[in-house]
Scaffold this active site. Sequence first.
Site, PDB file in Angstrom:
ATOM      1  CD1 TRP A 127      -2.672   1.568   0.398  1.00 43.90           C
ATOM      2  CD2 TRP A 127      -2.179   1.801   2.573  1.00 43.90           C
ATOM      3  NE1 TRP A 127      -3.471   2.572   0.897  1.00 43.90           N
ATOM      4  CE2 TRP A 127      -3.188   2.736   2.235  1.00 43.90           C
ATOM      5  CE3 TRP A 127      -1.717   1.758   3.884  1.00 43.90           C
ATOM      6  CZ2 TRP A 127      -3.728   3.620   3.171  1.00 43.90           C
ATOM      7  CZ3 TRP A 127      -2.254   2.633   4.813  1.00 43.90           C
ATOM      8  CH2 TRP A 127      -3.248   3.549   4.454  1.00 43.90           C
ATOM      9  CG  ASP A 208      -2.497  -2.841   6.932  1.00 42.97           C
ATOM     10  OD1 ASP A 208      -3.651  -2.833   7.393  1.00 42.97           O
ATOM     11  OD2 ASP A 208      -2.070  -1.949   6.179  1.00 42.97           O
TER      12      ASP A 208
END
Length: 393
Positions: A127, A208
């Site tokens: 990300w 995450d």
Amino acid sequence: MFETMTAAAADKIMALAGLYRDDPRAHKMDLGVGVYKDATGETVVMQAVREAEKRLYDSQTTKSYLGMGGDEGFNKAMLKLVFADSADPSRIFCGQAAGGTGALRILAELLSKARPGATVWLSDPTWPIHEPLIKLTQLKTAAYPYFDAATGKVKFDKMVRGLDAARPGDIVLLHGCCHNPTGADLTIDQWKRIADFVTEKDLFPLIDLAYQGFGNGLDADAAAVRLLAKRVPEMAVATSCSKNFSVYRDRVGAMMLLCKDAASTKIVGSQALMSTRLMYSMPPDHAAATIRIILEDEALAANWKNELEEMRLRILNLRNGMADALRRHSNSDRFDFVASHRGMFSRLGLTETQVERLRDEFGIYMVSDSRFNVAGLREDRLEELAKAVVCVL
């Protein structure tokens, strides 16, 4: 004061959203911003959330501060949702955060205090916010191999060899499920090898978990976290409620820290709360209170799980439909990986020029690396999208 400043580089995804908004073409297609959309193209409020908000409105008598840790009922419910019974609760600190991004930011600050100068190893790709967010602290970053664009699969052996360069005390950031931006996840056997590897190398796992419930189901998507919790002495998890409760703008997530013992948990928790205090004092309440009401009520929780499962199955159907359409129009299995990936995103393996042609010629908007939001697709436009992709190859 500001004469030496230059304009910040535009966020690619937000810039793409602006281009899409200003495009007058009626047939345009937004596959950039990562939000779930239903069959009509709308991001609706979930039924359970709407009902919980009504109850909150009727019962809430004050807007006074809750404290740095946020809603304790929310924290307890989120801890159960993620960890289940995989670890002794006295070893886990959980604090409410301003979205998954807020959770990551506080955890990065905390890890920087614990191991200043340590390296955080990030998947290649990851990300886009991960690296700049971590670099705001004293932590360093490095990349480990992850995704094979040619096959659409995880390069697991290369991943492990790349992580072999990590030093004891370094941090490995792993996507718990629904890898962003590729959609390519580790298998449970690969997670077992990672658990053994990080333990042997004395590495700290930072997970995450932004898409629990969007991949293979609520429990299956938390399997990696629970497996690691049973095997490693310490770990951290940043989780988001934006997607699985569809409360994007309300900004709620949780930071979780598994420590060696209860005494360590109290110390680490106090430091996490102090980081919260110095960053934004305390998290917003509305969405956390709403989610607490849902998860503490058996009927509401069942309603939420059913609606979430409908969303997950719709994404899987879109993946299968997209892969089938691309196979037909390309007369090849080049894009079959789209069906095997999980979560909201996949990468098509297109060049930046090809992505620009999709936008300019067909009004199809996706990120320049060809990451597209599967959850932004509509069933009645899969053929149109597949034809356009093949046209620009």
